[in-house]
Design an enzyme around this catalytic site. Structure first.
Site, mmCIF file in Angstrom:
data_model
loop_
_atom_site.group_PDB
_atom_site.id
_atom_site.type_symbol
_atom_site.label_atom_id
_atom_site.label_comp_id
_atom_site.label_asym_id
_atom_site.label_seq_id
_atom_site.Cartn_x
_atom_site.Cartn_y
_atom_site.Cartn_z
ATOM 1 N N HIS A 94 9.104 0.625 1.607
ATOM 2 C CA HIS A 94 7.870 0.108 1.011
ATOM 3 C C HIS A 94 7.665 0.640 -0.408
ATOM 4 O O HIS A 94 7.161 -0.089 -1.270
ATOM 5 C CB HIS A 94 6.662 0.327 1.951
ATOM 6 C CG HIS A 94 5.792 1.491 1.670
ATOM 7 N ND1 HIS A 94 6.049 2.747 2.158
ATOM 8 C CD2 HIS A 94 4.623 1.587 0.977
ATOM 9 C CE1 HIS A 94 5.080 3.570 1.766
ATOM 10 N NE2 HIS A 94 4.204 2.894 1.056
ATOM 11 N N SER A 145 1.870 8.456 2.160
ATOM 12 C CA SER A 145 3.212 8.695 2.701
ATOM 13 C C SER A 145 4.237 8.794 1.580
ATOM 14 O O SER A 145 5.172 9.592 1.663
ATOM 15 C CB SER A 145 3.601 7.612 3.706
ATOM 16 O OG SER A 145 3.521 6.325 3.126
ATOM 17 N N GLU A 146 4.073 7.989 0.516
ATOM 18 C CA GLU A 146 4.946 8.098 -0.651
ATOM 19 C C GLU A 146 4.188 7.804 -1.940
ATOM 20 O O GLU A 146 3.242 7.010 -1.953
ATOM 21 C CB GLU A 146 6.152 7.141 -0.569
ATOM 22 C CG GLU A 146 7.271 7.586 0.347
ATOM 23 C CD GLU A 146 7.187 6.956 1.712
ATOM 24 O OE1 GLU A 146 7.961 7.358 2.602
ATOM 25 O OE2 GLU A 146 6.329 6.068 1.910
ATOM 26 N N THR A 147 4.645 8.460 -2.997
ATOM 27 C CA THR A 147 4.196 8.206 -4.368
ATOM 28 C C THR A 147 5.449 8.023 -5.211
ATOM 29 O O THR A 147 6.410 8.782 -5.057
ATOM 30 C CB THR A 147 3.371 9.387 -4.905
ATOM 31 O OG1 THR A 147 2.195 9.546 -4.095
ATOM 32 C CG2 THR A 147 2.966 9.160 -6.347
#
Length: 278
Positions: free
Chosen positions: A82, A51-53
């Site tokens: 997060h 979902s995110e990096t």
């Protein structure tokens, strides 16, 4: 070290908000992103397919300890929850002497204050960039999807969240995925009194013509807390649960301090550590 394929950079994959390792929301962190272009960061974020990096960089202001850029597979975000906690954990893992009462992250949304204590991390909820009731058209679209809702408000601190309040946690868990035409949505409902959790949360967002459900979402819980505490629907200290429908066990602690700031807290655990060639 430079190779024909780029530079080997320190890398970690962190689990955030989980009750145990691999039960929260995964985050990829490149701990030294100096020299990477926007295109290279985006390409790597697509490749991780998380979902995110995040990419850690030196701060551009003396007020911050580090700077972070946050990418989804589709684009860059000004802020996300997060990734904020997981990036702080990864940054501190290389600087154990920096653990203190106050850590400041620089991101596109500004300066975010954090604190760390014994594997738990907390950030101050940033100001909402859009709040207040949704318009009649959007409310009608939400009602058409859900059948019934108690309230709906903008709780956007960057990703575009709309908060939808239902009557119970069970109703939240029974919700089906929304149409892809709706904005990013956080659905919340109260658990029965006396339990470990006060609220159940689910997060949905459209991407690539489909709707995805996020396991555990710090930015959404920050916006929901500002809304629910501000309207007297939630106490100043509570614990929310998220991730049941996708097999996660996310636990988010919310605390409003004596100055009115809302802190969003949870665990962060390194599950993978090594190097990545970029």
């Amino acid at each position: 070290m430079t190779t024909s394929g780029g530079v080997r950079r320190p890398f970690a994959q962190v689990d955030v908000f989980g009750a145990d390792p691999c039960t929260g929301n995964a985050l990829a962190v490149v701990l030294d992103a100096d020299g990477l272009s926007d295109q290279e960061m985006q390409r790597f974020a697509r490749w991780t397919n998380l979902s995110e990096t995040t990419f850690l960089l030196p701060p551009t202001t003396s007020e911050a300890d580090y700077r972070v850029r946050i990418f989804t597979p589709a684009g860059e975000l000004p802020f996300a929850g997060h990734p904020t906690l997981g990036s702080c954990h990864a940054w501190l893992s290389r600087r154990p002497d920096a653990v203190g009462e106050r850590i400041v992250q620089e991101c596109a949304a500004g300066l975010i204050e954090l604190r760390a204590d014994s594997g738990r991390y907390a950030f101050v909820a940033p100001p909402l960039i859009r709040e207040g009731p949704v318009d009649d058209q959007l409310r009608d679209e939400l009602a058409s999807w859900l059948g019934r809702l108690r309230d709906a408000q903008w709780v956007d601190n960057g990703p575009g969240w709309v908060g939808v309040l239902l009557d119970s946690a069970d109703e939240v868990l029974n919700v089906s995925a929304p149409p892809a035409t709706l904005p990013p949505l956080g659905v919340v409902g109260p658990h029965p009194p006396g339990g470990e959790y006060q609220f159940e949360v689910r997060a949905f967002f459209p991407e690539g013509g489909q709707v995805l459900e996020d396991p555990v979402t710090g930015s959404l819980n920050a916006g929901i807390a500002q809304w629910l505490i501000g309207t007297g629907r939630a106490p100043e200290h509570y614990t929310a649960h998220q991730g049941t429908a996708v097999g996660a066990d996310g636990r988010i602690s919310i605390d409003r301090d004596e100055h009115g700031a809302i802190w969003v807290a949870g665990t962060a655990i390194t599950c993978i550590q090594g190097e990545v060639q970029l």
